[in-house]
Design a protein around this motif. Structure first.
Motif, PDB file in Angstrom:
ATOM      1  N   LEU A   1       0.827  -1.204   0.000  1.00  0.00           N
ATOM      2  CA  LEU A   1       0.000   0.000   0.000  1.00  0.00           C
ATOM      3  C   LEU A   1       0.863   1.257   0.000  1.00  0.00           C
ATOM      4  CD1 LEU A   1      -2.909  -0.950   2.429  1.00  0.00           C
ATOM      5  CD2 LEU A   1      -2.995  -0.717  -0.054  1.00  0.00           C
ATOM      6  N   SER A   2       1.987   1.203   0.662  1.00  0.00           N
ATOM      7  CA  SER A   2       2.889   2.352   0.609  1.00  0.00           C
ATOM      8  C   SER A   2       3.503   2.499  -0.771  1.00  0.00           C
ATOM      9  CB  SER A   2       3.990   2.206   1.670  1.00  0.00           C
ATOM     10  OG  SER A   2       4.784   1.055   1.408  1.00  0.00           O
ATOM     11  N   ARG A   3       3.802   1.385  -1.424  1.00  0.00           N
ATOM     12  CA  ARG A   3       4.337   1.443  -2.784  1.00  0.00           C
ATOM     13  C   ARG A   3       3.275   1.933  -3.763  1.00  0.00           C
ATOM     14  NH1 ARG A   3       7.753  -3.619  -4.792  1.00  0.00           N
ATOM     15  NH2 ARG A   3       7.740  -2.175  -6.566  1.00  0.00           N
ATOM     16  N   ALA A   4       2.017   1.558  -3.496  1.00  0.00           N
ATOM     17  CA  ALA A   4       0.949   1.909  -4.433  1.00  0.00           C
ATOM     18  C   ALA A   4       0.688   3.400  -4.488  1.00  0.00           C
ATOM     19  CB  ALA A   4      -0.336   1.175  -4.043  1.00  0.00           C
ATOM     20  N   GLN A   5       1.103   4.130  -3.474  1.00  0.00           N
ATOM     21  CA  GLN A   5       0.857   5.574  -3.452  1.00  0.00           C
ATOM     22  C   GLN A   5       2.002   6.369  -4.070  1.00  0.00           C
ATOM     23  OE1 GLN A   5      -1.209   6.953   0.271  1.00  0.00           O
ATOM     24  NE2 GLN A   5      -0.703   4.882   0.966  1.00  0.00           N
TER      25      GLN A   5
END
Length: 1407
Positions: free
Chosen positions: A780-784
């Motif tokens: 989720l951190s990578r997705a942002q």
């Protein structure tokens, strides 16, 4: 006088009257008690009505109270409102489209595996054409059993690598179950019974080293690849990635790749086989044991596509198993087990009638005359007759001419038992004249190697065609070596901790074995001829070697790779099927590869051991069931109208008539047709203690390139629809003012389904110990971040052959290490559904604040409500509130933390994990499934449950779980479950509340004397219980009753509840059950019977050591150099240039003298062209390793070699697990026979070392023999509609009349507890009625002999493999058909000397 008489009579009268009056006064209290009790027992109708009204009052009050409390603490209303006010919609589930998409993904994945093994096959065949191996050439390779072992600290070379070992960097890899591996190399495993310095073995190891680059390239192309391997026909296994073979030095290494199903199925087409076992009077003692082990090893080479029968023949030819009369049976584990049982018993007598035996075998196999083949059963491909005997009177040419010539449809394999060389000729001729093979078996140690020689012969037609390399898929199997037999042997030896070896030697998974299937292809020798060296008798005492070129069709081995079942399940995501939906796979035999009701592990055995043993270790829990990999689809799908055991099959398997509707599903699966079916089924859950009846819809689709079919099942009704609600992650990224993705997870406790794939790195080997939650946070951190891509394509087809280089470079996955590290997969639908569920369930945010934070800044009314809320929570024992959703998310709050009186977290005092961390599988949890199913019964009800073993636990650790389903509904027909909310309650508090309420009366709120007179549950005359919808006790006045089935306490009342239709009794059959037959052991007191017992034991021990030493040391090789060469180098075969005229002098030769030199000078020989050729000098037997230095020993030698031979010699240990009496019992006075002799060979029993009794008694499982059986059990289900009258729940009154000799009865009253799955039962207990016990433990179905045979002979519909190779027109050119070796006479002096040394060593070791 009259007055005197009157007075005289008056005195006794007064006396009697006084006595009567005093007696009456004394007995009056007792009479009054009896009168009162009789009135209480025989309550008038008004009293029964009054008790019913009390029960109705209590049930309503309890139901209302716990319903509102559960709603409040679980925040049901808030979560349901959030779902309804969000954008969640209902979508219809298209089952056919869904199963097609899933099958396409699985097909693509399977194609990659097939392409990988074909690349291994091509490289292996090319590599085998390399230059010939030179004996002085050093071959470098990593021996899996000789890696990274260093000298211990007490050794003078401490810390240094031990001699003979190599250093190899190994790193734990999560993709390979955490086993330490090296991805740059492969390692080689050599079985104990294979000599790793033999020229053919070391040459194959040399050229197979070229496979490393192919292994590595395959893994780069397909990161989901599991173990890749090449199993050589010489016996070794090369596997990738390299790993250490984890085996204790003192344990036998029993793994032989040539006996694994992936090897045998690829090396041979299916076969129909008849084994003829000679049981004539000459087959006694060691001959009988060798013959039995030959048959056992032959049976081990068969698989589920083969058909077999075994016959004993002497004067008469009879089936070994009487049930299998005049037929062949499928070689599944259960049928093979029947053969193994029967092999241990029987007598040898009379003479062998070969004519009758061969005639009966040919009649059974003959296609024109046999009923067997007319029925269409069997493999109908290869056919073979295996003759196991100690000699034949002549060659029986007339029988072969009649039945088998000229087409030679049946191959003959002959096994000569014993050492008589004069009996070789006729048996050799039988094999050579019928496309078979002859072997001479003289010792138990060589049985396996000699049996395996028939496999390359059966493979000859396949090898000769060359152009075709059919790939083969195995059925499901566990990733272990010789699973059942290894474990049993080690338990017998008192070493249970070693009983779970992985297939590559790694420890077995404690949470259950890793099930898998494998794909493999045969590897052929492309050379059509080979140079062979044969022995020829030059004169009476000298053997010469001759080399010549012959026509051959050699099988080099088999290449394969594993496909773990879990990798297949990843491609069939459960969230797409919804709660109570599931997938399964079936092969062409109708056996399931995976299914939610496939139970390969024998959990019942573990429970039995735990009950009977003081030792509470759990190493019994992973015992595999004897027939775990041959479970039929009809044995796991139980239709709802089966009148008796196995009758379900008649509906699922029938082919015509009104049953077509049911047979269509199974037949579609086997024939790989896409289809749809609807069935009414019974589904058991929670350890076969609860049952659900429902209608399910099935959809099927083929898996291309395999014999498998994929099926999915979804419940009718709510299974037709699914909740669709997602948060677009791209919108979250683009809206800087909106909530971040992780904001939905910032508060409270949450977990994800541990087995689901949300996102994963395709090359995640170095990301060990990362929880699903941490992995999700990472993604989720990578997705942002900018340039985020979902990469949601799970699989893709392999590259097409027509691709050009540019297209292939685009298709090829990244090879750079940095690119590989970032190569990932994310399930977009699942992740965005998870975000949606996290947002609508984010209602526990304020619950973790402490009490001061909650009270700060609030007005008095709010403070009062908060304090009241906290007080009620503590008083009622609420510990946890939780919600689980369709996306696998589970959130909870620990209510005990907010209580100022109890700062400790739940379960912390017991050291156990939190309840929600142990039950974090969301829709796969039993409480989730039950809540959704019960919604159809009562959409406002909470489903309550307690652990079945609650009575045995610490009372403070027992929790009551209450759950309620949240549905999204558009109308009464369109609805689907979205989540389940629930609470956990301390059971002690729950029972306390139950008692407080049921001890009260409606007119007397307090428990005063007037209330006690009203006969509440506090009175001794009334017993009260809270039962759940399956009849288990949730609460009662006795804490020891908690979790028990009500029928075990009040069986008669339970039967009455069934008759009153309060409960429905549902019959369940368990066709995967295992029954444990107790092995009776002789009493230890028998040693006192007679002193002769000690003498007999000593004789047994001495003889056992003598003959164990003989096999252990290969004693005969010390005085016969020719035999030493033959055995060590497996060059015992005598080849005949002309089948019609075998050389006579080969058989009638003079034994070499022991006084002659041990090395023979062989100066000159004839070459192939007739010229003289000098061959290397034959190695003397002293040059061949036979002395065992354990630290420096080579493969096939030393302690491991001895232990492997121990397996063959002590067949009773490894094979007796399947060789018990038919009834599974051994007579208490049973003692192995002693004194049977066959020439110079005593019986095998006389030389079996006696294992210490104390070691045997360490394991209870050693005292039992597991066998497959059918069991039945009656489960119970509450019928809510029977408790309703005019839309409201009314009490049900009943009475057990005349249940005692005094005519009294037991009234009882039942009332549904509103908004729950519970009923309140009040039972009058004053009448001493005898109550029958109604149990829900499964019991064995009692079949008579006829029914048992019918079950074994039940021929299910199956589809044969599509390919069959049983003939090649040029096979007659191959003349290699077996041979024999020679045995010398033992030296008595040497025998005595070695025996004494061996005994001395054993005594020293024992001391």
């Amino acid at each position: 006088m009259r007055h005197k008489m009157r007075w005289w009579w008056s005195l006794p009268l007064v006396h009697h009257r006084t006595t009567f009056f005093l007696t009456f006064l004394m007995l009056f209290p007792a009479l009054m008690a009896v009168f009162t009790q009789e009135n209480e027992i025989n309550m008038p109708h008004q009293e029964s009505d009054r008790i019913a009204s009390l029960v109705e009052f209590w049930a309503k009050k309890i139901g209302n109270h716990i319903y509102h409390l559960s709603n409040a603490f679980s925040q049901y209303a808030d979560i349901k409102t959030n779902f309804e006010n969000s954008e969640a919609k209902l979508q219809e589930n298209d089952g056919l489209q869904l199963v097609k998409e899933m099958a396409t993904d699985v097909t693509n994945m399977m194609k990659f595996k097939v392409e990988a093994v074909k690349r291994i096959m091509n490289v292996a065949e090319e590599a085998s054409l390399d230059k010939e191996y030179k004996q002085d050439e050093e071959v470098e390779y990593y021996n899996a059993k000789r890696l990274n072992k260093f000298y211990p600290p007490e050794h003078k070379l401490k810390g240094e690598l031990r001699e003979g070992f190599k250093r190899l960097t190994l790193t734990e890899n999560s993709h390979f179950d955490g086993i330490a591996v090296n991805e740059n190399h492969s390692s080689v495993h050599v079985p104990t019974n294979v000599y790793d310095k033999a020229p053919d073995v070391i040459n194959a190891i040399r050229w197979s080293g070229r496979l490393d680059r192919t292994f590595k390239s395959n893994y780069e192309l397909d990161p989901t690849l599991s173990w890749q391997y090449f199993g050589s026909s010489t016996g070794f296994l090369r596997q990738y990635p390299a790993s250490s073979w984890v085996m204790d030095e003192k344990d036998p290494d029993l793994y032989d790749a040539r006996l694994r199903s992936w090897y045998i199925e690829a090396a041979n087409s299916p076969k129909d086989m008849i084994i003829l076992l000679d049981v004539s009077g000459s087959m006694t003692g060691l001959r009988r044991e060798i013959a039995k082990h030959v048959v056992l090893n032959i049976l081990e080479t068969l698989n589920e596509n083969d058909f077999v029968n075994v016959f004993n023949f002497s004067v008469e030819t009879l089936e070994l198993v009487p049930c299998f009369r005049d037929t062949l049976v499928q070689a599944n584990l259960e049928n093979l087990g029947e053969f193994k049982k029967a092999l241990n018993y029987g007598e040898t007598k009379d003479i062998a009638n070969f004519t009758q035996a061969l005639t009966q075998a040919f009649e059974l196999l003959h296609r024109k005359n046999s009923k067997y083949n007319k029925s269409g059963q069997g493999s109908q491909c290869n056919q073979a007759i295996m003759v196991v005997t100690d000699g034949a009177p002549y060659n029986f040419e007339e029988i072969f001419a009649k039945y088998n010539w000229p087409h030679l449809q049946v191959r003959m394999f002959t096994y000569l038992i014993g050492r008589e060389e004069t009996k070789v000729r006729d048996l050799n001729w039988m094999a050579c004249a019928n496309k078979g093979y002859f072997v001479h078996v003289t010792t138990l140690a060589e049985v396996r190697e000699q049996v395996l020689k028939y496999i390359p012969v059966m493979a000859r037609p396949l090898v000769m065609y060359q152009s075709s390399h059919p790939h083969v898929w195995t059925g499901v199997y566990a990733d272990i070596a010789e699973a059942w037999n290894v474990m049993q042997a080690l338990l017998i030896a008192g070493r249970p901790e070693k009983a779970f070896p992985g297939r590559r030697g790694a420890p077995g998974l404690r949470e259950g074995y890793r099930l898998m299937t494998s794909v493999s292809v045969p590897v052929f020798d492309r050379k059509k001829t080979s140079n062979i060296t044969e022995r020829v008798l030059v004169n009476e005492s000298i053997w010469a070697l001759r080399r010549r070129e012959v026509r051959t069709a050699n099988l080099l081995g088999v290449a394969g790779t594993d496909v773990p079942i879990r990798e297949i399940e990843k491609l069939v995501p459960p969230y797409k099927l919804g709660v109570n939906g599931y997938s399964f796979m079936v092969n062409s035999n109708g056996y399931v590869l995976y299914h939610p009701d496939l139970r390969p592990v024998h959990e019942e055995a573990n429970a039995e051991v735990q009950r009977r043993s003081r030792d509470r270790q759990e190493w019994f829990q992973d015992i595999l069931k004897p027939n775990y990999n041959s479970v039929d689809f009809a044995e796991v799908e139980l239709t709802d109208h089966e009148p008796g055991p196995r009758s379900n099959h008649s509906e699922l398997l029938a082919l015509t008539g009104w049953r077509d509707y049911y047979s269509k599903l199974r037949r579609d699966l086997i024939e790989q047709r896409g289809g749809e079916a609807v069935l009414d089924v019974k589904i058991h859950m929670d350890g076969m203690k609860r049952v659900v009846q429902r209608k399910q819809r099935y959809f099927t689709q083929k898996i291309g390139g395999t014999p498998f079919s994929l099926g999915i099942a979804m419940p009718e009704g709510y299974g037709k629809y699914k909740v669709h609600g997602q948060i677009e992650l791209s919108r979250v990224i683009q809206d800087p003012r909106g909530a971040k993705a992780m904001d939905h997870f910032s508060t409270g406790n949450w977990t994800l389904h541990p087995d689901w794939v949300y996102c994963e790195y395709k090359y995640d080997q170095n990301r060990v110990d990362q929880s699903p939650e941490d992995l999700m946070k990472d993604f989720l951190s990578r997705a942002q971040k900018p340039h985020w891509k979902w990469r949601s394509t799970r699989t893709r087809p392999p590259p097409e052959p027509a691709m050009n280089q540019a297209q292939y470079n685009t298709w090829k996955p990244p090879a750079h290490e940095d690119d590989r590290r970032d190569n990932y997969y994310c399930d977009k639908d699942l992740v965005q559904s998870l975000l949606f569920d996290a947002s609508v369930t984010n209602v526990y945010a304020s619950s973790n604040r402490n009490m001061e934070d909650q009270l700060e800044g609030k007005n008095p009314v709010a403070i009062y409500i908060t304090l009241l809320y906290s007080s009620v929570r503590h008083y009622f024992g609420m510990t946890t509130a939780f919600v689980a959703t369709r996306s696998g998310l589970t959130r909870w709050i620990d209510l005990t933390r907010a209580n100022p009186m109890d700062d400790a977290a739940q379960n912390n005092h017991s050291g156990e994990p939190h309840f929600m961390k142990m039950h974090n599988k969301a829709i796969d949890e039993v409480w989730y499934k039950r809540a959704v199913d019960y919604y159809e019964e009562d959409n406002e009800a909470y489903v309550y449950s307690v652990p079945f073993d609650a009575a045995t636990r610490n009372p403070d650790d027992v929790l009551v779980t209450a759950t309620r389903a949240i549905f999204i509904e558009e109308n009464s027909y369109r609805k689907a479950p979205a989540a389940v909310v629930g609470v956990t309650i301390k059971h002690s508090k729950f029972v306390e509340y139950f008692k407080n309420e049921t001890y009260k009366c409606p007119s007397y709120p307090s428990r005063d004397s007037n209330c006690k007179k009203a006969k509440t549950c506090e009175s001794k005359s009334l017993d009260c219980y809270l039962l759940d919808d399956n009849g288990f006790i949730i609460a009662s006045e006795n804490d020891d009753d908690t979790g028990k089935f009500f029928g075990t306490l009040e069986g008669t009342i339970m039967e009455s509840l069934v008759q009153s239709e309060v409960y429905k009794r549902v019959r369940i059959f368990d066709y995967q059950a295992v029954c444990l037959d107790t092995r009776l052991e002789p009493s230890i007191a028998s040693i006192l019977a007679t002193p002769l017992q000690w003498i007999r034991w000593m004789a047994n021990w001495m003889m056992g050591n003598i003959f164990w030493m003989l096999v252990k040391t290969h004693l005969y090789t010390l005085w016969d150099p020719n035999q030493a060469w033959a055995y060590t180098h497996t060059e015992r075969d005598i080849q005949y240039p002309d089948l019609e005229e075998p050389p006579q002098d080969v058989f009638d030769y003079k034994e070499p003298s022991l006084e002659e030199p041990r090395s023979v000078d062989l100066p000159e020989y004839l070459a192939d062209d007739g010229t003289e050729e000098v061959l290397p000098e034959v190695a003397a037997p002293d040059d061949i390793p036979r002395s065992f230095d354990y630290d420096n020993a080579t493969e096939g030698s030393g302690e491991e070699d001895v232990l492997a031979e121990y397996e063959d010699v002590l067949g009773e240990i490894y094979y007796d697990i399947d060789g018990m009496h038919p009834d599974g019992k051994v007579p208490p006075d049973y003692d192995p026979p002693y004194g049977e002799e066959d020439g110079d060979f005593p019986s095998i029993e006389s030389r079996t070392p006696q294992l210490p009794l104390m070691n045997i008694q360490l394991a209870y499982i050693n005292k039992t023999h597991p066998r497959p059986c059918d069991k039945e059990v009656y489960l119970y289900k509450l019928q809510n509609h029977k408790l309703q009258q005019e839309g409201a729940y009314k009490p049900v009154k009943g009475k057990l009349s005349n249940c005692h000799t005094n005519g009294c009865g037991r009234p009882f009253s039942v009332q549904k507890v509103i908004s729950t799955n519970l009923i309140l039962v009040a039972v009058n207990n004053l009448c001493p009625c005898e109550s029958r016990k109604v149990d829900i433990e499964p019991v064995e179905v009692d079949y008579n002999e006829t029914m048992h045979c019918n079950r074994l002979l039940l021929q299910h519909f199956r589809k044969r493999p599509s390919t069959c190779y049983n003939y090649h027109p040029d096979e007659h050119e191959i003349k290699l058909c077996g041979g024999a070796g020679a045995l010398g006479l033992p030296s008595l002096a040497l025998l005595v000397l070695l025996t004494l040394v061996h005994i001395f060593n054993n005594l020293s070791f024992g001391s």
